[in-house]
Design an enzyme around this catalytic site. Structure first.
Site, short mmCIF file in Angstrom:
data_model
loop_
_atom_site.label_atom_id
_atom_site.label_comp_id
_atom_site.label_asym_id
_atom_site.label_seq_id
_atom_site.Cartn_x
_atom_site.Cartn_y
_atom_site.Cartn_z
N THR A 39 2.32 5.28 0.96
CA THR A 39 3.33 4.34 1.46
C THR A 39 4.63 4.44 0.68
O THR A 39 5.62 3.78 1.01
CB THR A 39 2.79 2.90 1.39
OG1 THR A 39 2.27 2.65 0.08
CG2 THR A 39 1.66 2.71 2.41
N HIS A 44 3.84 3.99 -9.24
CA HIS A 44 4.24 3.32 -10.47
C HIS A 44 3.00 3.14 -11.34
O HIS A 44 1.87 3.43 -10.91
CB HIS A 44 4.99 2.00 -10.19
CG HIS A 44 4.19 0.90 -9.55
ND1 HIS A 44 3.03 0.38 -10.10
CD2 HIS A 44 4.40 0.20 -8.42
CE1 HIS A 44 2.57 -0.59 -9.35
NE2 HIS A 44 3.38 -0.71 -8.31
N HIS A 47 -0.27 1.78 -10.09
CA HIS A 47 -1.04 2.56 -9.11
C HIS A 47 -1.96 3.57 -9.78
O HIS A 47 -2.84 4.13 -9.13
CB HIS A 47 -0.09 3.37 -8.20
CG HIS A 47 0.78 2.55 -7.31
ND1 HIS A 47 2.09 2.86 -7.05
CD2 HIS A 47 0.52 1.41 -6.61
CE1 HIS A 47 2.61 1.96 -6.23
NE2 HIS A 47 1.67 1.07 -5.95
N LYS A 81 -2.60 -8.67 1.40
CA LYS A 81 -1.27 -8.76 2.01
C LYS A 81 -1.15 -10.01 2.87
O LYS A 81 -2.10 -10.42 3.53
CB LYS A 81 -0.99 -7.51 2.87
CG LYS A 81 -1.08 -6.20 2.10
CD LYS A 81 0.02 -6.12 1.05
CE LYS A 81 -0.01 -4.79 0.33
NZ LYS A 81 -1.22 -4.57 -0.47
N ARG A 85 1.89 -4.35 6.96
CA ARG A 85 2.82 -3.36 6.42
C ARG A 85 3.58 -2.67 7.54
O ARG A 85 3.02 -2.42 8.62
CB ARG A 85 2.06 -2.30 5.61
CG ARG A 85 1.67 -2.76 4.22
CD ARG A 85 0.98 -1.65 3.48
NE ARG A 85 0.76 -2.00 2.09
CZ ARG A 85 0.06 -1.25 1.24
NH1 ARG A 85 -0.47 -0.12 1.65
NH2 ARG A 85 -0.09 -1.62 -0.01
N GLN A 172 -11.76 3.95 6.51
CA GLN A 172 -12.06 4.30 5.12
C GLN A 172 -13.55 4.56 4.95
O GLN A 172 -13.95 5.46 4.19
CB GLN A 172 -11.60 3.20 4.16
CG GLN A 172 -11.79 3.60 2.70
CD GLN A 172 -11.07 2.70 1.73
OE1 GLN A 172 -10.00 2.18 2.02
NE2 GLN A 172 -11.64 2.51 0.55
N ASP A 193 -10.10 -4.25 -6.07
CA ASP A 193 -9.68 -4.86 -4.81
C ASP A 193 -10.13 -4.05 -3.60
O ASP A 193 -10.04 -4.52 -2.46
CB ASP A 193 -8.17 -5.07 -4.77
CG ASP A 193 -7.37 -3.78 -4.97
OD1 ASP A 193 -7.96 -2.78 -5.44
OD2 ASP A 193 -6.17 -3.78 -4.67
N LYS A 233 -0.60 -7.73 -10.17
CA LYS A 233 -0.85 -6.35 -10.57
C LYS A 233 0.29 -5.85 -11.45
O LYS A 233 1.46 -6.08 -11.16
CB LYS A 233 -0.97 -5.44 -9.35
CG LYS A 233 -2.27 -5.61 -8.58
CD LYS A 233 -2.36 -4.57 -7.47
CE LYS A 233 -3.62 -4.74 -6.65
NZ LYS A 233 -3.71 -3.73 -5.58
N LYS A 236 5.29 -3.37 -12.60
CA LYS A 236 6.69 -3.70 -12.43
C LYS A 236 7.13 -4.65 -13.53
O LYS A 236 6.33 -5.41 -14.07
CB LYS A 236 6.94 -4.34 -11.06
CG LYS A 236 6.65 -3.42 -9.89
CD LYS A 236 7.00 -4.07 -8.57
CE LYS A 236 6.75 -3.12 -7.41
NZ LYS A 236 7.10 -3.71 -6.11
N THR A 237 8.41 -4.57 -13.88
CA THR A 237 9.00 -5.48 -14.84
C THR A 237 10.22 -6.11 -14.18
O THR A 237 10.51 -5.85 -13.01
CB THR A 237 9.46 -4.72 -16.11
OG1 THR A 237 10.59 -3.89 -15.78
CG2 THR A 237 8.35 -3.86 -16.67
#
Length: 408
Positions: A39, A44, A47, A81, A85, A172, A193, A233, A236-237
């Site tokens: 996606t 990052h 992930h 979510k 998406r 899946q 998850d 999660k 990110k900052t």
């Protein structure tokens, strides 16, 4: 210490559908797969948790398959979510898949005697007739049971779960069945998850064994999620995502992003991204958490980028925060090549990766959160001359983020 003991010692094994069978598999040679939906065109740091596990599998001599979800990404995993998406075009998916391949190469090798293999589920879903798929796979899934699964919880809560998204679990699950048949894959690994999706695959295998009398070995396992104390999660900052792609983030920002790891997550970050023995890690954290975070930032920067970047970022950080005042000499530097004699301030800041987007820069300007050489930037349309960048301009974002931008 074998791989099972290593995973347990480093607290990297969270759940498994069959612990005894997993031990048995790891005492021999296992073929393991982990899936990722393309996606985005990079990963990052958040992930990368399963990637670090795959690295250990390959180092232990096991076979690694990386499934890139060219088909499932067209739907999007509904796990956690609140909104569906956006659907990606085939061109976007192809672009992102190439980026994901590059990202995974930081963790596993695609060469040598035991190369990792990348597979794309678009290859086996393309041309699979819908009616046949539902007869082969859909018949084994109970809708009442599916909607009680936590992977759909938020979407159901918002009243927006679509049949389109429910198909993700079926796809899946079939991925695991297909990889078992084609590659002898007997272990699926993922984040905690993904537990519902992973169990669906092992259950599908069990039901197919009953129908055709085969003895497929299909085990699922997960690692714990890397979560902040707020339950979000990591990855990110306040400055944005901690990308592992060198082109998306500077060495300094990457290092600082890792250094800002919440205290509660430091041990797991060491467990995931380093090979330092855990007794040494725990003693280090107990003795000095600040020094531990500096060591963590250095080790992960060296691992993901290279040692040169790690040393550079470490020195920049030490010089920057050891000084009583920030100036162009001790601030991080970014050299930019300009073809024109002037550039808009927004373009300059985006090209220097000091902001993620022009929109972010505009918001900061509206909040008086950006300055250059000590003067607050008021005009988002202002132009900066190339000659003024010859000796550098010191930009400041918020209270702690500085960058000296210099024209080459």
């Amino acid at each position: 210490m074998n791989l099972f003991e290593t995973l347990k010692d480093r607290n990297l094994l969270y759940q498994t559908t069959d612990e005894e069978k997993l031990k048995e598999l790891l005492n021999g040679q296992v073929t393991v797969y982990c899936g990722t939906d393309p996606t985005a065109d990079s990963l990052h740091i958040g992930h990368c948790v399963p990637c670090t596990i795959l690295r250990r599998f390959q180092q232990a001599g096991h076979k690694v398959l990386i499934l890139v979800g060219g088909a499932t990404a067209a739907i999007g995993d509904p796990t956690g979510k609140t909104d569906m998406r956006p659907m990606l075009t085939k061109e976007q998916l192809a672009h992102n898949i190439e980026g994901i391949k590059k990202a995974y190469s930081k963790f596993v090798t695609f060469e040598g005697d035991n190369p990792a293999i990348i597979v794309n589920n678009a290859d086996w879903f393309s041309g699979y007739d819908y009616v046949n798929f539902m007869r082969d796979v859909g018949v084994h899934f109970n809708v009442n049971k599916m909607i009680t699964n936590e992977i759909y919880a938020k979407r159901i809560e918002e009243g927006g779960l679509t049949f389109f998204e429910m198909g993700y679990m079926l796809m899946q699950a079939y991925d695991f069945l297909y990889l078992n048949k084609t590659y002898g894959c007997n272990l699926e690994w993922g984040g905690a998850d993904q537990w519902g999706n992973i169990v669906a695959g092992t259950e599908l295998g069990r039901k197919m064994n009953f129908l055709d009398g085969k003895n497929r070995v299909m085990v699922g396992a997960t690692n714990p999620l890397l979560l902040t104390p707020e339950g979000k999660k990591m990855g990110k900052t306040e400055k944005g995502a901690i990308w592992i792609d060198n082109d998306k983030i500077s060495a300094y920002d990457f290092y600082q992003g890792i250094y800002q790891t919440p205290d509660a997550c430091v041990e797991m970050m060491f467990a995931l991204f380093t090979d330092i023995p855990m007794n040494e890690v725990r003693d280090m954290i107990k003795s000095d958490i600040v020094a531990s975070k500096k060591r963590l930032a250095y080790e992960i920067t060296k691992f993901i980028r290279n040692e040169e970047d790690a040393i550079l970022a470490q020195n920049m950080s030490n010089n920057l925060f050891a000084s009583s005042s920030i100036n162009k000499d001790n601030a991080p530097k970014f050299e930019i090549e300009l073809s024109d004699n002037e550039i808009g301030v927004l373009d300059l800041l985006v090209n220097a990766k000091f902001v993620q987007s022009k929109g972010e820069a505009r918001r900061l300007i509206d909040q008086n959160g950006l300055s250059m050489d000590g003067e607050t930037i008021k005009d988002a349309t202002m132009l900066i001359k190339k000659e003024d960048l010859t000796n550098g301009i010191l930009f400041k974002k918020g209270k702690k983020n500085f960058l000296n931008i210099i024209a080459k």
